[in-house]
Design a protein around this motif. Sequence first.
Motif, PDB file in Angstrom:
ATOM      1  N   ALA A 141       0.838  -1.186  -0.084  1.00  0.00           N
ATOM      2  CA  ALA A 141      -0.024  -0.158   0.183  1.00  0.00           C
ATOM      3  C   ALA A 141       0.848   1.122   0.220  1.00  0.00           C
ATOM      4  O   ALA A 141       2.040   1.290   0.364  1.00  0.00           O
ATOM      5  N   SER A 142       0.315   2.377  -0.366  1.00  0.00           N
ATOM      6  CA  SER A 142       0.803   3.603  -0.377  1.00  0.00           C
ATOM      7  C   SER A 142      -0.198   4.818  -0.303  1.00  0.00           C
ATOM      8  O   SER A 142      -1.353   4.470  -0.533  1.00  0.00           O
ATOM      9  N   GLY A 143       0.311   5.788   0.079  1.00  0.00           N
ATOM     10  CA  GLY A 143      -0.677   6.986   0.148  1.00  0.00           C
ATOM     11  C   GLY A 143      -1.973   6.862   1.249  1.00  0.00           C
ATOM     12  O   GLY A 143      -1.488   6.322   2.125  1.00  0.00           O
ATOM     13  N   ASP A 144      -2.912   7.181   0.715  1.00  0.00           N
ATOM     14  CA  ASP A 144      -4.171   7.189   1.805  1.00  0.00           C
ATOM     15  C   ASP A 144      -4.523   5.853   2.035  1.00  0.00           C
ATOM     16  O   ASP A 144      -4.793   5.514   3.301  1.00  0.00           O
ATOM     17  N   GLU A 145      -4.180   4.723   1.185  1.00  0.00           N
ATOM     18  CA  GLU A 145      -4.593   3.564   1.531  1.00  0.00           C
ATOM     19  C   GLU A 145      -3.630   2.833   2.582  1.00  0.00           C
ATOM     20  O   GLU A 145      -4.085   2.300   3.772  1.00  0.00           O
ATOM     21  N   ARG A 146      -2.398   3.304   2.608  1.00  0.00           N
ATOM     22  CA  ARG A 146      -1.401   3.027   3.632  1.00  0.00           C
ATOM     23  C   ARG A 146      -1.755   3.637   4.842  1.00  0.00           C
ATOM     24  O   ARG A 146      -1.820   3.122   5.946  1.00  0.00           O
ATOM     25  N   THR A 147      -2.141   4.920   4.974  1.00  0.00           N
ATOM     26  CA  THR A 147      -2.703   5.764   6.035  1.00  0.00           C
ATOM     27  C   THR A 147      -3.991   4.588   6.634  1.00  0.00           C
ATOM     28  O   THR A 147      -3.999   4.725   7.878  1.00  0.00           O
ATOM     29  N   ALA A 148      -4.931   4.441   6.055  1.00  0.00           N
ATOM     30  CA  ALA A 148      -5.963   3.847   6.280  1.00  0.00           C
ATOM     31  C   ALA A 148      -5.641   2.277   6.946  1.00  0.00           C
ATOM     32  O   ALA A 148      -6.160   2.030   8.264  1.00  0.00           O
ATOM     33  N   ILE A 149      -4.642   1.528   6.207  1.00  0.00           N
ATOM     34  CA  ILE A 149      -4.395   0.381   6.840  1.00  0.00           C
ATOM     35  C   ILE A 149      -3.445   0.632   8.308  1.00  0.00           C
ATOM     36  O   ILE A 149      -3.890  -0.442   9.060  1.00  0.00           O
ATOM     37  N   ALA A 150      -2.674   1.243   8.045  1.00  0.00           N
ATOM     38  CA  ALA A 150      -1.896   1.705   9.499  1.00  0.00           C
ATOM     39  C   ALA A 150      -2.605   2.078  10.540  1.00  0.00           C
ATOM     40  O   ALA A 150      -2.291   1.551  11.739  1.00  0.00           O
ATOM     41  N   SER A 151      -3.486   2.883  10.329  1.00  0.00           N
ATOM     42  CA  SER A 151      -4.500   3.239  11.542  1.00  0.00           C
ATOM     43  C   SER A 151      -5.072   2.312  12.269  1.00  0.00           C
ATOM     44  O   SER A 151      -5.618   2.323  13.434  1.00  0.00           O
ATOM     45  N   VAL A 152      -5.526   1.140  11.189  1.00  0.00           N
ATOM     46  CA  VAL A 152      -6.222  -0.050  12.030  1.00  0.00           C
ATOM     47  C   VAL A 152      -4.987  -0.944  12.800  1.00  0.00           C
ATOM     48  O   VAL A 152      -5.344  -1.679  13.812  1.00  0.00           O
ATOM     49  N   LEU A 153      -4.239  -1.127  11.699  1.00  0.00           N
ATOM     50  CA  LEU A 153      -3.034  -2.160  12.223  1.00  0.00           C
ATOM     51  C   LEU A 153      -2.360  -1.788  13.532  1.00  0.00           C
ATOM     52  O   LEU A 153      -2.138  -2.823  14.406  1.00  0.00           O
ATOM     53  N   TRP A 154      -2.095  -0.398  13.654  1.00  0.00           N
ATOM     54  CA  TRP A 154      -1.466  -0.140  15.022  1.00  0.00           C
ATOM     55  C   TRP A 154      -2.180  -0.495  16.285  1.00  0.00           C
ATOM     56  O   TRP A 154      -2.032  -1.063  17.422  1.00  0.00           O
ATOM     57  N   GLN A 155      -3.711  -0.134  15.974  1.00  0.00           N
ATOM     58  CA  GLN A 155      -4.630  -0.602  17.105  1.00  0.00           C
ATOM     59  C   GLN A 155      -4.761  -2.091  17.290  1.00  0.00           C
ATOM     60  O   GLN A 155      -4.752  -2.492  18.603  1.00  0.00           O
ATOM     61  N   ASP A 156      -4.817  -2.897  16.275  1.00  0.00           N
ATOM     62  CA  ASP A 156      -4.976  -4.406  16.572  1.00  0.00           C
ATOM     63  C   ASP A 156      -3.939  -4.966  16.994  1.00  0.00           C
ATOM     64  O   ASP A 156      -3.510  -5.791  18.286  1.00  0.00           O
ATOM     65  N   ALA A 157      -2.371  -4.349  16.911  1.00  0.00           N
ATOM     66  CA  ALA A 157      -1.232  -4.868  17.159  1.00  0.00           C
ATOM     67  C   ALA A 157      -1.242  -4.355  18.754  1.00  0.00           C
ATOM     68  O   ALA A 157      -0.790  -5.351  19.566  1.00  0.00           O
ATOM     69  N   ALA A 158      -1.703  -3.304  18.931  1.00  0.00           N
ATOM     70  CA  ALA A 158      -1.537  -2.841  20.487  1.00  0.00           C
ATOM     71  C   ALA A 158      -2.358  -3.718  21.197  1.00  0.00           C
ATOM     72  O   ALA A 158      -2.108  -4.087  22.506  1.00  0.00           O
ATOM     73  N   ARG A 159      -3.780  -3.959  20.893  1.00  0.00           N
ATOM     74  CA  ARG A 159      -4.605  -5.046  21.459  1.00  0.00           C
ATOM     75  C   ARG A 159      -3.891  -6.284  21.479  1.00  0.00           C
ATOM     76  O   ARG A 159      -4.122  -6.850  23.177  1.00  0.00           O
ATOM     77  N   LEU A 160      -3.038  -6.796  20.841  1.00  0.00           N
ATOM     78  CA  LEU A 160      -2.718  -8.138  20.912  1.00  0.00           C
ATOM     79  C   LEU A 160      -1.355  -7.906  22.174  1.00  0.00           C
ATOM     80  O   LEU A 160      -1.337  -8.920  22.958  1.00  0.00           O
ATOM     81  N   LEU A 161      -0.730  -6.697  21.917  1.00  0.00           N
ATOM     82  CA  LEU A 161       0.224  -6.649  22.926  1.00  0.00           C
ATOM     83  C   LEU A 161      -0.016  -6.616  24.552  1.00  0.00           C
ATOM     84  O   LEU A 161       0.343  -7.319  25.520  1.00  0.00           O
ATOM     85  N   LEU A 162      -1.358  -5.849  24.660  1.00  0.00           N
ATOM     86  CA  LEU A 162      -1.755  -5.662  25.933  1.00  0.00           C
ATOM     87  C   LEU A 162      -2.674  -6.915  26.498  1.00  0.00           C
ATOM     88  O   LEU A 162      -2.330  -7.170  27.409  1.00  0.00           O
ATOM     89  N   THR A 163      -3.798  -7.197  25.716  1.00  0.00           N
ATOM     90  CA  THR A 163      -4.482  -8.562  26.197  1.00  0.00           C
ATOM     91  C   THR A 163      -3.746  -9.662  26.225  1.00  0.00           C
ATOM     92  O   THR A 163      -4.030 -10.693  27.151  1.00  0.00           O
ATOM     93  N   GLY A 164      -2.660  -9.747  25.351  1.00  0.00           N
ATOM     94  CA  GLY A 164      -1.760 -11.103  25.294  1.00  0.00           C
ATOM     95  C   GLY A 164      -0.998 -11.350  26.528  1.00  0.00           C
ATOM     96  O   GLY A 164      -0.515 -12.153  27.161  1.00  0.00           O
ATOM     97  N   ALA A 165      -0.892  -9.941  27.243  1.00  0.00           N
ATOM     98  CA  ALA A 165      -0.154 -10.125  28.707  1.00  0.00           C
ATOM     99  C   ALA A 165      -0.979  -9.824  29.752  1.00  0.00           C
ATOM    100  O   ALA A 165      -0.656  -9.422  30.802  1.00  0.00           O
TER     101      ALA A 165
END
Length: 233
Positions: A141-165
Amino acid sequence: MDVARQLVLELYPDARAAWLGGSVARGDASTTSDLDITVLLDGAPAPMRKSLEYGGWPVELFVHTEKSLRHFADKDQERRQPTMMRLVGESVVLLDTDGCGARLQQSFLAEVAAGPKPLSTDELDLLRYTITNLLDDLADASGDERTAIASVLWQDAARLLLTGARHWSGTGKGLLREVVAYDRAHGTEHAAALMDGVRAEDDSLIVAVDHILAAHGGRLFAGFELAAPPEAR
């Protein structure tokens, strides 16, 4: 506190207890913060939430019975986001007519301190699978698509980090604050790595997310299975 207490006495003179929670109670309120007030009643009116202006303050008002408080605290446990438990547990008691104000405050505070239940195998696998797909999408992805994906990805990764611990999760700025709290407790820098990765146009977000995934078995695609819930069969 005076305004919050006066509101309760005026609108709910028969209240058993009331608590002031949120940023004002924590002492980190901003110029746009509101008063988060939870009121405990014996019965009618029915449990409700409403927003209003009172004494020059915006107010978020949560009206409950003990049964409805328990219902929403159980919902907090299911989604691993302790909203109601913190509104009561991490609060200033405004009113306590029969001791239930202090009792429920301490009970919810203990639940918050205990942390959420661990992820089930299915929950963990679904998070890993979802994040893996987002990582694949981000790579192309690039441009706006990358921004849209990144905005979801960091949140799902953060939830894994937190709830996994077995650390509480959140949404929006609350999620970021939970990651910051996790970093503070564990001497890590996940919050900075995730936010820097979202802003960057390189592979730094992928590196940061893979680092979180590695603690839980890494990426997952081949072999992933998820059974339909009983009600769908």
